[in-house]
Design a protein around this motif. Sequence first.
Motif, short mmCIF file in Angstrom:
data_model
loop_
_atom_site.label_atom_id
_atom_site.label_comp_id
_atom_site.label_asym_id
_atom_site.label_seq_id
_atom_site.Cartn_x
_atom_site.Cartn_y
_atom_site.Cartn_z
N SER A 167 -0.21 9.92 12.51
CA SER A 167 0.49 9.48 13.72
C SER A 167 1.91 9.10 13.34
O SER A 167 2.13 8.50 12.28
CB SER A 167 -0.22 8.30 14.38
N ARG A 169 5.38 7.21 14.80
CA ARG A 169 5.94 6.34 15.83
C ARG A 169 7.46 6.35 15.73
O ARG A 169 8.03 6.14 14.66
CB ARG A 169 5.44 4.92 15.66
N ASP A 171 10.68 4.68 18.14
CA ASP A 171 10.97 3.82 19.29
C ASP A 171 9.64 3.29 19.84
O ASP A 171 8.86 2.73 19.09
CB ASP A 171 11.78 4.56 20.35
N ASP A 172 9.36 3.52 21.11
CA ASP A 172 8.12 3.03 21.71
C ASP A 172 7.09 4.14 21.90
O ASP A 172 6.12 3.96 22.63
CB ASP A 172 8.42 2.37 23.06
N LYS A 173 7.30 5.26 21.23
CA LYS A 173 6.44 6.42 21.44
C LYS A 173 5.67 6.77 20.17
O LYS A 173 6.21 6.71 19.07
CB LYS A 173 7.26 7.62 21.92
N PHE A 175 3.27 9.79 18.40
CA PHE A 175 2.90 11.21 18.42
C PHE A 175 1.75 11.41 17.43
O PHE A 175 1.88 11.05 16.26
CB PHE A 175 4.10 12.08 18.02
N TYR A 187 11.75 15.19 20.95
CA TYR A 187 12.13 13.82 21.30
C TYR A 187 13.36 13.38 20.51
O TYR A 187 14.30 12.79 21.07
CB TYR A 187 10.97 12.86 21.05
N PHE A 194 11.11 13.57 28.08
CA PHE A 194 10.47 12.31 27.69
C PHE A 194 10.87 11.14 28.60
O PHE A 194 10.23 10.09 28.55
CB PHE A 194 10.77 12.00 26.22
N GLU A 195 11.91 11.31 29.38
CA GLU A 195 12.31 10.29 30.35
C GLU A 195 11.84 10.65 31.75
O GLU A 195 12.10 9.91 32.71
CB GLU A 195 13.84 10.13 30.34
N TRP A 199 5.65 12.11 31.06
CA TRP A 199 5.26 11.18 29.99
C TRP A 199 4.40 10.04 30.54
O TRP A 199 3.47 9.57 29.88
CB TRP A 199 6.50 10.63 29.27
N GLN A 200 4.68 9.60 31.76
CA GLN A 200 3.94 8.51 32.39
C GLN A 200 2.74 8.99 33.19
O GLN A 200 1.96 8.18 33.70
CB GLN A 200 4.87 7.71 33.31
#
Length: 212
Positions: A167, A169, A171-173, A175, A187, A194-195, A199-200
């Motif tokens: 995995s 990481r 920032d706050d993401k 993968f 990204y 991604f914005e 993504w949400q």
Amino acid sequence: MKTIEFYLDFISPYAWLGFDALPKALQGISHRVVHKPVLFAAMLKHHGQLGPAEIPTKRDWTYRQVLWQAKQQGTPLQLPAMHPFNPLGLLRLATACDADGQPSRFVCEQVFRHVWCSGQDAADPQRLAQLTAQLKPARDPSDADVKQALQAHTDEALALGVFGVPSFRVDDKVFWGQDALPMLRAYLQGDPWFEGPDWQAPALCGVGVRRS
């Protein structure tokens, strides 16, 4: 320059494939990688899951798939004599090679190759002693602070919702998986997707059935 926190366990062939593919996948992108060994078995226990190698037919498929993927991407891979195995000795050794418990790429590569390029027993005590002598860790792998650092990496990953290795990481993401490397690259290159809403989207998808 973005920092990538790379959560890995040497027991995973996918972690080895992702580790070997990462430099090429991110070629031309300014970045820094911090390697954080974690105990994959603790993640499985936390999430109530079995590992791929604990389900007989999935075990067979996993080995066939990683051997194929290794061939396709040009990564050397030979199944160890026994798998799964207890990776704690290797995880603690790698952790002990850095004052902050964040081993270098060189150290991680030597441990991965110990597991996935020899065809031998990765947990064999004599081989582990030889690897320890080769890497010359700054701390004793059996020291309490080394064990605590490995536990801290694992707890950190669980707090972030990490459920598997490899995995990555940023920032706050997070993968997951070596097959997410193109997504990670996108990204880091600032892809506006991604914005956007996709993504949400998982948060908007309800759970229809839960198994007891």
